[in-house]
Scaffold this motif. Sequence first.
Motif, PDB file in Angstrom:
ATOM      1  N   ALA A 201     -29.306  24.377  19.496  1.00  0.00           N
ATOM      2  CA  ALA A 201     -29.850  25.339  20.458  1.00  0.00           C
ATOM      3  C   ALA A 201     -29.692  26.766  19.963  1.00  0.00           C
TER       4      ALA A 201
ATOM      5  N   HIS B  84     -28.885  30.163  27.109  1.00  0.00           N
ATOM      6  CA  HIS B  84     -28.549  28.746  26.919  1.00  0.00           C
ATOM      7  C   HIS B  84     -27.378  28.360  27.816  1.00  0.00           C
TER       8      HIS B  84
ATOM      9  N   SER C  34     -32.577  26.837  27.892  1.00  0.00           N
ATOM     10  CA  SER C  34     -32.206  25.530  27.343  1.00  0.00           C
ATOM     11  C   SER C  34     -30.897  25.098  27.983  1.00  0.00           C
TER      12      SER C  34
ATOM     13  N   TYR D 220     -27.637  22.034  27.697  1.00  0.00           N
ATOM     14  CA  TYR D 220     -26.969  20.899  27.072  1.00  0.00           C
ATOM     15  C   TYR D 220     -26.116  20.208  28.125  1.00  0.00           C
TER      16      TYR D 220
ATOM     17  N   LEU E  75     -30.074  17.603  24.929  1.00  0.00           N
ATOM     18  CA  LEU E  75     -30.526  18.988  24.895  1.00  0.00           C
ATOM     19  C   LEU E  75     -31.880  19.036  25.572  1.00  0.00           C
TER      20      LEU E  75
END
Length: 361
Positions: free
Chosen positions: A76, A176, A202, A204, A219
């Motif tokens: 990422a 992220h 994004s 995770y 992800l």
Amino acid sequence: MSSAPPNFTDVLSGAGPRRPMREVLRELADSLDDSAYLDNYGEGEYLAAFEAEVAHMFGKEAAVFLPSGTLAQLIALRVWCGRRGNFSVAMHPSAHPEFAEHGGYHFLHGMQRLQFGAPEFAAERMPTAKDFEALGQTPGCALLELPCRPLGGQLPPWDDLVATRDWAKARGVPLHLDGARIWSCRPFYGKTYAEIAALFDSVYVSFYKDLGGLSGAMLLGSADFIREARVWQVRHGGRLRTQGPFVAAARTGLQRTLPHIDQWVARAQAAAEILSRFDAITVNPTVPQVNFFQLYIRGDAAALTERHHALAKETGIFLFHALSPTVVPGLARTEIHCWAPAMDFDLERLAPFVERLLAAD
């Protein structure tokens, strides 16, 4: 997930006794039917369906299953910084890529972490939108961990999260989410996973930290982001011949465990309330925001640990594996992480046990 020693009747923190591999794998096999096939280098209907399921849960276009969270985070950060030609990352000094991954983002990709001031005044608290605004330069991307494990599972207020998102969006900075333990955040925010993830470019998530999977992470992001992430998966050696068993364990954990996690949060809060009644004990946060918290006890860490283990053998009550000394002399610390075994813990036995633990010889 840590395991408690066997033969304890009341386990507050930990995942319970270790289980034989044969038993675990047999149970996993029994959860599958003949429609589930191993993937072939990431290609397969069973895996694709799971990726689509989790992407939908978080309101993202696409997702890729990866063998570890370390790999997910590296990919990422690398994708975002590479796209912007800016290899700096704004993240907390205790962020997982910094303290738990041996600085892989720097040694493998030449990325640099931007400091929130000098010295790091944010080291012992959650970063705020004001911290990002005061960076002094624009990073290639920014990372937030929800919840922040090194700070006892703390979460920033929703309004501050939105303000951080607005700061990033105004500057074109990809945001992220390190959501390894995002599963326990719903009660605090009163939001769906998709509503939380909507603030981030994004995300995770981990399948083994709370959901009990064997290994594996995912992800999530836009379709073009995930296409590029798959290329970096290959470059990092993360495209395995098959991840079938890990995918099956992750999917089973999501189905069986996720519905109970809100109850684990409530159990952590109930246990913390009892523990905080003792003058020699402090819990952080004062009211746990997720299913774990930090426990501080005045006394010698080694002596208290030894006393705890002796009492545990006598009573069958298990609170923690070990206490560690802190920078404050005479103050010990550990983490209480409530998983499934905590739901069977008899809270009425907690205070009497702690009284004996703290009693002078």
